[in-house]
Scaffold this motif. Structure first.
Motif, PDB file in Angstrom:
ATOM      1  N   VAL A 132       1.309  -0.928  -0.256  1.00 34.74           N
ATOM      2  CA  VAL A 132      -0.673   0.216   0.054  1.00 34.74           C
ATOM      3  C   VAL A 132       1.111   1.584  -0.159  1.00 34.74           C
ATOM      4  O   VAL A 132       2.109   1.411   0.315  1.00 34.74           O
ATOM      5  N   MET A 133       0.714   1.721  -0.622  1.00 33.64           N
ATOM      6  CA  MET A 133       1.617   3.640  -0.341  1.00 33.64           C
ATOM      7  C   MET A 133      -0.165   4.725  -1.360  1.00 33.64           C
ATOM      8  O   MET A 133      -0.722   4.609  -1.470  1.00 33.64           O
ATOM      9  N   SER A 134       0.345   6.261  -0.478  1.00 34.78           N
ATOM     10  CA  SER A 134      -0.394   6.874  -0.817  1.00 34.78           C
ATOM     11  C   SER A 134       0.735   7.679  -1.966  1.00 34.78           C
ATOM     12  O   SER A 134       2.334   7.414  -2.318  1.00 34.78           O
ATOM     13  N   LEU A 135       0.069   8.928  -3.097  1.00 35.16           N
ATOM     14  CA  LEU A 135       0.735   8.990  -3.781  1.00 35.16           C
ATOM     15  C   LEU A 135       1.522  10.179  -3.446  1.00 35.16           C
ATOM     16  O   LEU A 135       2.494  10.342  -4.385  1.00 35.16           O
ATOM     17  N   ALA A 136       1.212  10.470  -2.338  1.00 34.17           N
ATOM     18  CA  ALA A 136       2.973  11.235  -1.817  1.00 34.17           C
ATOM     19  C   ALA A 136       3.965  10.861  -1.018  1.00 34.17           C
ATOM     20  O   ALA A 136       5.227  10.948  -1.250  1.00 34.17           O
ATOM     21  N   GLU A 137       3.744   9.797  -0.534  1.00 36.67           N
ATOM     22  CA  GLU A 137       4.787   8.273  -0.081  1.00 36.67           C
ATOM     23  C   GLU A 137       5.389   7.827  -1.784  1.00 36.67           C
ATOM     24  O   GLU A 137       6.568   7.810  -1.636  1.00 36.67           O
ATOM     25  N   LEU A 138       4.842   7.914  -2.637  1.00 36.95           N
ATOM     26  CA  LEU A 138       5.186   7.850  -4.145  1.00 36.95           C
ATOM     27  C   LEU A 138       6.168   8.259  -4.788  1.00 36.95           C
ATOM     28  O   LEU A 138       7.186   8.619  -5.077  1.00 36.95           O
ATOM     29  N   LEU A 139       5.478   9.894  -4.554  1.00 38.58           N
ATOM     30  CA  LEU A 139       6.693  10.936  -4.970  1.00 38.58           C
ATOM     31  C   LEU A 139       7.812  10.730  -4.081  1.00 38.58           C
ATOM     32  O   LEU A 139       8.710  11.558  -4.701  1.00 38.58           O
ATOM     33  N   THR A 140       7.754  10.949  -2.651  1.00 39.49           N
ATOM     34  CA  THR A 140       8.799  10.937  -1.886  1.00 39.49           C
ATOM     35  C   THR A 140       9.388   9.091  -2.891  1.00 39.49           C
ATOM     36  O   THR A 140      10.879  10.318  -2.252  1.00 39.49           O
ATOM     37  N   LYS A 141       9.660   8.527  -3.057  1.00 36.26           N
ATOM     38  CA  LYS A 141      10.071   7.431  -3.652  1.00 36.26           C
ATOM     39  C   LYS A 141      11.122   7.686  -4.757  1.00 36.26           C
ATOM     40  O   LYS A 141      12.460   7.413  -4.239  1.00 36.26           O
ATOM     41  N   ASP A 142      10.737   8.823  -5.211  1.00 34.95           N
ATOM     42  CA  ASP A 142      12.157   9.370  -6.559  1.00 34.95           C
ATOM     43  C   ASP A 142      11.820  10.932  -5.837  1.00 34.95           C
ATOM     44  O   ASP A 142      12.420  11.853  -7.178  1.00 34.95           O
ATOM     45  N   TRP A 143      11.939  11.328  -4.728  1.00 31.86           N
ATOM     46  CA  TRP A 143      13.233  12.657  -4.419  1.00 31.86           C
ATOM     47  C   TRP A 143      13.928  12.432  -4.006  1.00 31.86           C
ATOM     48  O   TRP A 143      14.377  11.797  -3.123  1.00 31.86           O
ATOM     49  N   ALA A 144      15.144  13.324  -4.509  1.00 30.81           N
ATOM     50  CA  ALA A 144      16.248  12.664  -3.975  1.00 30.81           C
ATOM     51  C   ALA A 144      16.567  13.773  -3.066  1.00 30.81           C
ATOM     52  O   ALA A 144      17.874  13.166  -2.583  1.00 30.81           O
ATOM     53  N   GLY A 145      15.912  14.757  -2.887  1.00 29.65           N
ATOM     54  CA  GLY A 145      16.399  15.445  -1.798  1.00 29.65           C
ATOM     55  C   GLY A 145      15.659  15.236  -0.409  1.00 29.65           C
ATOM     56  O   GLY A 145      15.541  14.088  -0.075  1.00 29.65           O
ATOM     57  N   PRO A 146      16.167  15.828   1.167  1.00 30.21           N
ATOM     58  CA  PRO A 146      15.902  15.133   2.138  1.00 30.21           C
ATOM     59  C   PRO A 146      14.213  14.838   2.461  1.00 30.21           C
ATOM     60  O   PRO A 146      13.886  14.581   2.799  1.00 30.21           O
TER      61      PRO A 146
ATOM     62  N   TRP B  27      -4.928  12.754  -2.346  1.00 30.99           N
ATOM     63  CA  TRP B  27      -3.019  12.170  -2.836  1.00 30.99           C
ATOM     64  C   TRP B  27      -2.477  11.508  -1.454  1.00 30.99           C
ATOM     65  O   TRP B  27      -1.556  10.943  -1.209  1.00 30.99           O
ATOM     66  N   SER B  28      -3.323  12.226  -0.717  1.00 29.39           N
ATOM     67  CA  SER B  28      -2.590  11.556   1.715  1.00 29.39           C
ATOM     68  C   SER B  28      -3.100   9.816   1.153  1.00 29.39           C
ATOM     69  O   SER B  28      -2.581   9.750   2.460  1.00 29.39           O
ATOM     70  N   GLN B  29      -4.226   9.478   0.967  1.00 28.82           N
ATOM     71  CA  GLN B  29      -4.161   8.820   1.662  1.00 28.82           C
ATOM     72  C   GLN B  29      -4.347   7.672   0.547  1.00 28.82           C
ATOM     73  O   GLN B  29      -3.553   7.457  -0.658  1.00 28.82           O
ATOM     74  N   ARG B  30      -3.749   5.881   1.647  1.00 23.34           N
ATOM     75  CA  ARG B  30      -2.942   4.891   1.479  1.00 23.34           C
ATOM     76  C   ARG B  30      -3.576   4.260   0.686  1.00 23.34           C
ATOM     77  O   ARG B  30      -5.551   3.808   1.452  1.00 23.34           O
ATOM     78  N   GLN B  31      -3.575   4.196  -0.487  1.00 22.46           N
ATOM     79  CA  GLN B  31      -4.181   2.796  -1.207  1.00 22.46           C
ATOM     80  C   GLN B  31      -3.682   1.363  -1.592  1.00 22.46           C
ATOM     81  O   GLN B  31      -2.195   1.563  -1.596  1.00 22.46           O
ATOM     82  N   PRO B  32      -3.853   0.527  -2.153  1.00 24.87           N
ATOM     83  CA  PRO B  32      -2.814  -0.720  -2.457  1.00 24.87           C
ATOM     84  C   PRO B  32      -1.928  -0.239  -3.937  1.00 24.87           C
ATOM     85  O   PRO B  32      -3.300   0.951  -4.669  1.00 24.87           O
ATOM     86  N   VAL B  33      -0.899  -0.412  -3.970  1.00 26.79           N
ATOM     87  CA  VAL B  33       0.105   0.457  -5.845  1.00 26.79           C
ATOM     88  C   VAL B  33      -1.589   0.697  -6.526  1.00 26.79           C
ATOM     89  O   VAL B  33      -1.152   1.125  -7.165  1.00 26.79           O
ATOM     90  N   HIS B  34      -2.017  -0.980  -6.917  1.00 29.35           N
ATOM     91  CA  HIS B  34      -2.371  -0.968  -8.247  1.00 29.35           C
ATOM     92  C   HIS B  34      -3.554  -0.255  -8.228  1.00 29.35           C
ATOM     93  O   HIS B  34      -3.927   0.493  -9.384  1.00 29.35           O
TER      94      HIS B  34
END
Length: 954
Positions: free
Chosen positions: A338-352, A391-398
C-alpha cells in the motif's frame, strides 16, 4: 509550417535529372550564404539523392537560407521554369505560415528549430538518410547526443551551428556508455554543435527555473534508487529510435466509412520525435495528457523512458512543459503493498524532504513516467470502484496507479507509459484519450551507429558489422536494439578470445542459444541452468520479475552459481536491495520456454512449483495474444532441429522424441485455431512460424491461408512475412500499400501489405526474394511506392530467376526514370511469363521508352498489355514505339494517354499499326489536340483494321 520548406525542397531536387542534381551539388561549393563564414561549403557524398541533399542543406544553413541557396543555384543552371515554380511555392508557404518568411534577399535568420526529416520521409516514402562512410564513424562517436548521421563532416568547428536539426527519430542526449572494456572518454563538445531538444533558458520563459535547478543539483549529489536501477549495459550513450504516432492502438483501428483506401491513409500515422510526444495534435491542436509508448519486447521502450527523464534533468527536454518529472519502475512498485500518492512521490525525490504541497500545487506541470506498466500481474480495470480520490490516502499500489490512469487523482498531470503491444488490451478501458506511439526500433543508419558505439575500436566495429551484413536475416533482426546488443556481445567475446568471427544465427531463438553457449564457463552448468529455467517459469506464471535470494535457493541456485550467472550477464542484482532479476525480461521468457520444452517428470519432482506445461500458456497470455508472447516464439524456435541440438548441448539434457512430438502436436493445434486467412494481427503467428524454420511444418501451417491485408511496419516484420509466404501456394497476388488499382473484382487472391514507414533497400530485397522462390505468385503491384535505382536492380534480378512466373507487374507512380527503365527493360526481356506491365505516371521520357521498346520488341516477348499513361513521352519516341508494334506480335493493348505525342508522333504510330505483324486491338490515345488531317488518318486506319479500337478514357 514545421518542415514544409525542406519537404518542398526535397521534392524539387528529386524531380531533377541525375546529371542536373550532380551539377547542383557542384555549384553549391561556389555559393556563399549570408551569415556563414567564407570558405564554408556543404560536403555531399557521391550519388546523394534529392532527399539527402535537402536534409543536409537545411541542417547546415537552416530552412530559409537553404531555400534561398537552392533558388540562386537553379537560376545559375538556367532552370528558369523550375525556379519560377519554386518561388511561387515559397510565396504560398510564406502566406500560409508566418514562420516561413520568404525573402530571398534577406533570409530569416531567426527561424526556430523545427523537426523536418520526418515530413520528408512521409512525403517521399523513401528510405532513411544514407549513413556516413565507415571512415567517418570514429569521429561521429564524439558528436553531441542528439546528432544525426546526416550532417556535414566539419562538425568540430564552433562557427558551424546547426539550428535546424533534421531528426527523423527519437534522439536522446545524456545516455550513459555501456559497461565495456577500455571505454573511450567522451570529448567536450563545442557549444555550436549542440542540437537542443527544447528551448534554451533564455527563450523558454519558464518561471520555475530556480526550483528545477535546485532539484537537478540534488539529483547529481544523491541519485535516487529508481534512477540507478536500470540496465545501461544494453545500450550505448545515445541511440535513435523510430517513433510512429497513430490515432489508435495498432490492431484496434475503428472502421472508417467511405473508401477503404482513404481509411488506410488516415490510419497510417506519421513518424515523430521525442520532443513531440506531448506536442499538439496536427489535426485538432490538442495536447495529450497520456502518452503510451508501446512495442515489441526488446525494442527500446524502457531505455527511452529512462532517458526522457535524464534529458529533462539536464535541461534538454520538456524544459518549458514540466516543472517536475517522476520516474517509476512498475517492477519495483509491485514489491510494495500500500502507498499514498505523497509516499509515491517521495520514493523518487532526491532531496531530504519532498515539498509535496508545492509539487502538487501545479499538477499541470507534473509528468509521471510509468515504465513497464504491463510487467506486474495487475488488473487495473477491476479496481475502479476503489479508486482513491486524495493524494494523502493510502491505497494498494495497483489502485493508486489505476487512479492516475483514470485521472481521478491529479487529472491535469501528464503520464508517459511504456508497455508491450500484446499487454495493452487490459489497460485500454482505464486510459483517458491517450496518444499511441509505437516504438519501431532502429533505423538502418542508427543500427550501424550502434555497432560503432559498442566497439570503441573502429577496426573491430568494421569487422563486426561487415560480418553481420553478410547475414541478411541477422542484419534485419538487428533493427531490434536488444538483438544488436546480443550480436555485439557475442562478437566481442569472440574477438577477446582470438577466435575467427562467426555468427550464423537466422532466428532470435538461435541467437540466444549462441549467446549462452559462448557465455558458459568451461565447467558444465546444465543442472544449475535447469534450476534457472524453473525459476523463470515460476516467475512467468506468477507475473514476477524480481526474485529474492530465497527464491533462487529454492530452485537450487547458490552463491557460486549466482556469481557465475552475473558474470554471464544473464542475471543482474538490484543496487539497493538483496533481489535479482534477469538481465532483460526476454531472458526470463527464454529460460521459461526452455522449462516448457524440457518439462519432464524429473524436473517437476525437483521443483514442484514449476508448471513446465504448455497448456498453461493460454491462461497466462490469453488466446488473442498467445503468439505474440516471446515465450511462445522461443518455444517454437526450440522445436526446430537446430534448436533442439543447441538446447541439448547448452543445458546438458536430452529432449525425448515423444516429448518433442507432443510439443509439435500442441503447436499444430494452436496454429489451426487461427482463421484460414491472414489477418492484420496474424504477424504474431508468422513470427512463431519463422522461428521454427521447419519446411514441413510451415507447408502444413500455410496450406490454407488466402488473401488479406497485413500491416508491416519494420524490416523484421517484412522478413518474417516474406519467409512464411514462400510456403503458401494459394497467394497469387502481392501488393504494397494499394498505391495503384484498388478494385479487387476479378483479381486473383492475394495479400496487400501496408507499410507505414519508408521501404528500405533491405526490405526490397526481402520482398523480391518471394519472386525467386514462390512460383505461384502471378501479380506484383508496387504502384505508389518510390523505387530507387538499387531497388529496380533487385527487382530485375528477381525477374531473371527461372523460378519467377510473374504474369502482371504494376509499377505506376514509382519514381522510375529513363536510367531505371534501362535496367528494368533488361529484366523484362528475360521473363518468359510476363504478359502485363504498367509503368504509368513515371517520368520515363523518350529515352526510357526507347529502352523499353528495344527489349520488348525482341522475338519471344510475350507481353500483351503495356500501360504508359503520363510518362512525359513526345513524338521523339514514337518511331521506337512503331518498331515495337511491328516486331511484337503479342502486344494487344497499348495506353499512351496524357503524353504530348502531337501530329508527328501519331503519324509514326500509324505506320507501325499498319504493319501486317501488328496484333494490337486496343490503343488508348488522346485525340483532342490532333489536327483534322491526323484524325482522318486514324479513322482510315480503323476502317483498314476493323479489329483495332482507338479510344480514350473519359
Amino acid at each position: 509550417m514545421a518542415g514544409e520548406a525542406q519537404r518542398q525542397l526535397a521534392w524539387y531536387l528529386e524531380e531533377m535529372k541525375k546529371e542536373e542534381l550532380k551539377e547542383f551539388q557542384l555549384r553549391l561549393s561556389d555559393q556563399k550564404p549570408c551569415g556563414h563564414p567564407p570558405g564554408e561549403a556543404l560536403t555531399q557524398p557521391e550519388n546523394a539523392g534529392g532527399v539527402e541533399v535537402a536534409s543536409r542543406l537545411v541542417a547546415q544553413y537552416g530552412e530559409q537560407q537553404a531555400w534561398d541557396l537552392a533558388l540562386r543555384t537553379w537560376e545559375q543552371m538556367g532552370l528558369s521554369r523550375l525556379c519560377a515554380q519554386a518561388r511561387l511555392e515559397a510565396a504560398l508557404m510564406s502566406a500560409q505560415s508566418p514562420s516561413f518568411l520568404y525573402s530571398p534577399s534577406a533570409p530569416n535568420l531567426q527561424s526556430p528549430s523545427w523537426p523536418t526529416s520526418t515530413e520528408v520521409l512521409k512525403f517521399c516514402n523513401s528510405e532513411p538518410l544514407v549513413p556516413l562512410h565507415d571512415s567517418e564513424k570514429r569521429d561521429l562517436r564524439h558528436l553531441p547526443s542528439g546528432t544525426s548521421g546526416s550532417i556535414q563532416k566539419d562538425y568540430e568547428s564552433p562557427s558551424k551551428g546547426l539550428p535546424n536539426a533534421p531528426v527523423s527519430t527519437a534522439v536522446l542526449s545524456g545516455w550513459e556508455p555501456p559497461i565495456l572494456p577500455n571505454p573511450e572518454p567522451r570529448k567536450q563538445e563545442t557549444p555550436g554543435t549542440v542540437w537542443p531538444l527544447a528551448e534554451t533558458p533564455e527563450t523558454s520563459g519558464n518561471s520555475c527555473t530556480g526550483i528545477r535547478e535546485r532539484y537537478q543539483n540534488q539529483r547529481r549529489e544523491r541519485p535516487c534508487p529508481t534512477q540507478s536501477w536500470k540496465n545501461e549495459d544494453l545500450h550505448p550513450k545515445f541511440m535513435q529510435l523510430l517513433l510512429l504516432h497513430r490515432s489508435h492502438l495498432r490492431g484496434h483501428e475503428p472502421l472508417v466509412r467511405g473508401s477503404w483506401h482513404h481509411g488506410v491513409i488516415e490510419e497510417r500515422g506519421h513518424l515523430i520525435e521525442v520532443r513531440d510526444l506531448f506536442g499538439p495534435d496536427p489535426g485538432t491542436r490538442d495536447k495529450p495528457h497520456t502518452v503510451i509508448l508501446y512495442g515489441d519486447a526488446g525494442i527500446g521502450k524502457s531505455t527511452l523512458a529512462r532517458q526522457v527523464r535524464r534529458a529533462w534533468e539536464e535541461g534538454q527536454l520538456y524544459r518549458d512543459h514540466f516543472q517536475h518529472v517522476f520516474y517509476f519502475s512498475c517492477r519495483e512498485l509491485a514489491q510494495s503493498k500500500v502507498m499514498s500518492l505523497a509516499e509515491l512521490l517521495t520514493k523518487d525525490w532526491a532531496g531530504p524532504v519532498a515539498p509535496i504541497g508545492q509539487i502538487l500545487s501545479e499538477p499541470e506541470q507534473l509528468l509521471f513516467i510509468l515504465n513497464d506498466l504491463d510487467e506486474p500481474n495487475w488488473i487495473l480495470e477491476e479496481q475502479r470502484a476503489e479508486l482513491c480520490l486524495h493524494w494523502s490516502q493510502r491505497q494498494p499500489v495497483h489502485t493508486l496507479l489505476g487512479s492516475l490512469l483514470e485521472k481521478t487523482v491529479l487529472p491535469e498531470a501528464s503520464l508517459l507509459i511504456t508497455a508491450r503491444t500484446t499487454a495493452l488490451q487490459k489497460f485500454i478501458p482505464s486510459l483517458k484519450q491517450p496518444r499511441w506511439v509505437e516504438v519501431l526500433g532502429f533505423s538502418e543508419s542508427s543500427r550501424k551507429e550502434y555497432f560503432y558505439k559498442y566497439f570503441t575500436d573502429e577496426s573491430q566495429a568494421v569487422r563486426a558489422f561487415s560480418l553481420v551484413a553478410s547475414n541478411q536475416a541477422l542484419l534485419t533482426m538487428c533493427l531490434v536494439p536488444s538483438v544488436s546488443w546480443l550480436v555485439c556481445t557475442c562478437l566481442q567475446w569472440q574477438m577477446e578470445s582470438g577466435e575467427e568471427l562467426s555468427l550464423t544465427s537466422q532466428t532470435t531463438t538461435a541467437l540466444y542459444l549462441c549467446y549462452l553457449s559462448q557465455a558458459l564457463p568451461d565447467q558444465p552448468l546444465g543442472p544449475q541452468l535447469r534450476g534457472l529455467c524453473s525459476l523463470a517459469a515460476e516467475g512467468t506464471w506468477q507475473g514476477k520479475t524480481l526474485f529474492s535470494p530465497g527464491d533462487l535457493r529454492k530452485h537450487g541456485l547458490d552463491g557460486a552459481i549466482i556469481s557465475t550467472l552475473l558474470k554471464m550477464r544473464v542475471l543482474q542484482k538490484h543496487p539497493t536491495s538483496l533481489s535479482y532479476s534477469f538481465m532483460h525480461l526476454c531472458f526470463q521468457e527464454f529460460f521459461a520456454a526452455v522449462s516448457c520444452a524440457l518439462g519432464d517428470k524429473e524436473e517437476k519432482g525437483r521443483y514442484p512449483n514449476s508448471p513446465g506445461s504448455v497448456e498453461k500458456l493460454p491462461e497466462v497470455y490469453g488466446r488473442r495474444d498467445l503468439f505474440g508472447a516471446p515465450i511462445v516464439r522461443f518455444l517454437f524456435g526450440l522445436l526446430s532441429e537446430p534448436g533442439v541440438r543447441a538446447m541439448e548441448s547448452v543445458f546438458s539434457c536430452t529432449l525425448p522424441p515423444e516429448r518433442k512430438g507432443d510439443l509439435l502436436s500442441w503447436a499444430k493445434s494452436e496454429v489451426q485455431r487461427e482463421r484460414s486467412s491472414l489477418q492484420p494481427d496474424s504477424l504474431q503467428l508468422l513470427h512463431c512460424l519463422y522461428e521454427i524454420q521447419d519446411e514441413q511444418f510451415l507447408m502444413q501451417a500455410m496450406a490454407h491461408f488466402q488473401g488479406s491485408r497485413m500491416c508491416v511496419q519494420t524490416g523484421v516484420e517484412l522478413l518474417v512475412f516474406t519467409f512464411c509466404i514462400k510456403f503458401c501456394c494459394h497467394v497469387k497476388r502481392l501488393q504494397l500499400n494499394e498505391g495503384g488499382q484498388r478494385g479487387q473484382a476479378g483479381r486473383p487472391p492475394g495479400v496487400v501489405l501496408l507499410s507505414w514507414v519508408p521501404v528500405t533497400d533491405v526490405c526490397w530485397q526481402a520482398l523480391f526474394s518471394v519472386l525467386q522462390v514462390t512460383g505461384g505468385l502471378k501479380e506484383l503491384d508496387l504502384s505508389g511506392n518510390l523505387l530507387r535505382h538499387s531497388a529496380v536492380q533487385g527487382l530485375c534480378e528477381a525477374l531473371r530467376c527461372p523460378s519467377c512466373h510473374l504474369e502482371t507487374l504494376r509499377l505506376a507512380n514509382c519514381g522510375l526514370t529513363a536510367e531505371g527503365c534501362k535496367d528494368l527493360a533488361s529484366g523484362l526481356s528475360a521473363s518468359q511469363t510476363l504478359t502485363e506491365l504498367e509503368l504509368s505516371f513515371n517520368m520515363l521520357l523518350d529515352a526510357g521508352a526507347a529502352h523499353l521498346c528495344q527489349r520488348l520488341g525482341q522475338p519471344g516477348c510475350g507481353l500483351r498489355r503495356l500501360l504508359l499513361v503520363s510518362c512525359s513521352l513526345t513524338s521523339g519516341c514514337c518511331q521506337d514505339l512503331a518498331s515495337m508494334l511491328s516486331a511484337g506480335p503479342s502486344l494487344t493493348e497499348l495506353d499512351l494517354q496524357q503524353n504530348d505525342l502531337d501530329d508527328l508522333g501519331v503519324r509514326l504510330l500509324c505506320e507501325g499499326l499498319r504493319h501486317p505483324t501488328c496484333r494490337l486491338t486496343l490503343l488508348w490515345l488522346d485525340q483532342t489536340q490532333l489536327s483534322e488531317e491526323v484524325t482522318e488518318m486514324l479513322r482510315a486506319l480503323k476502317e483498314e483494321k476493323p479489329q483495332l479500337l482507338i479510344s480514350r478514357r473519359r
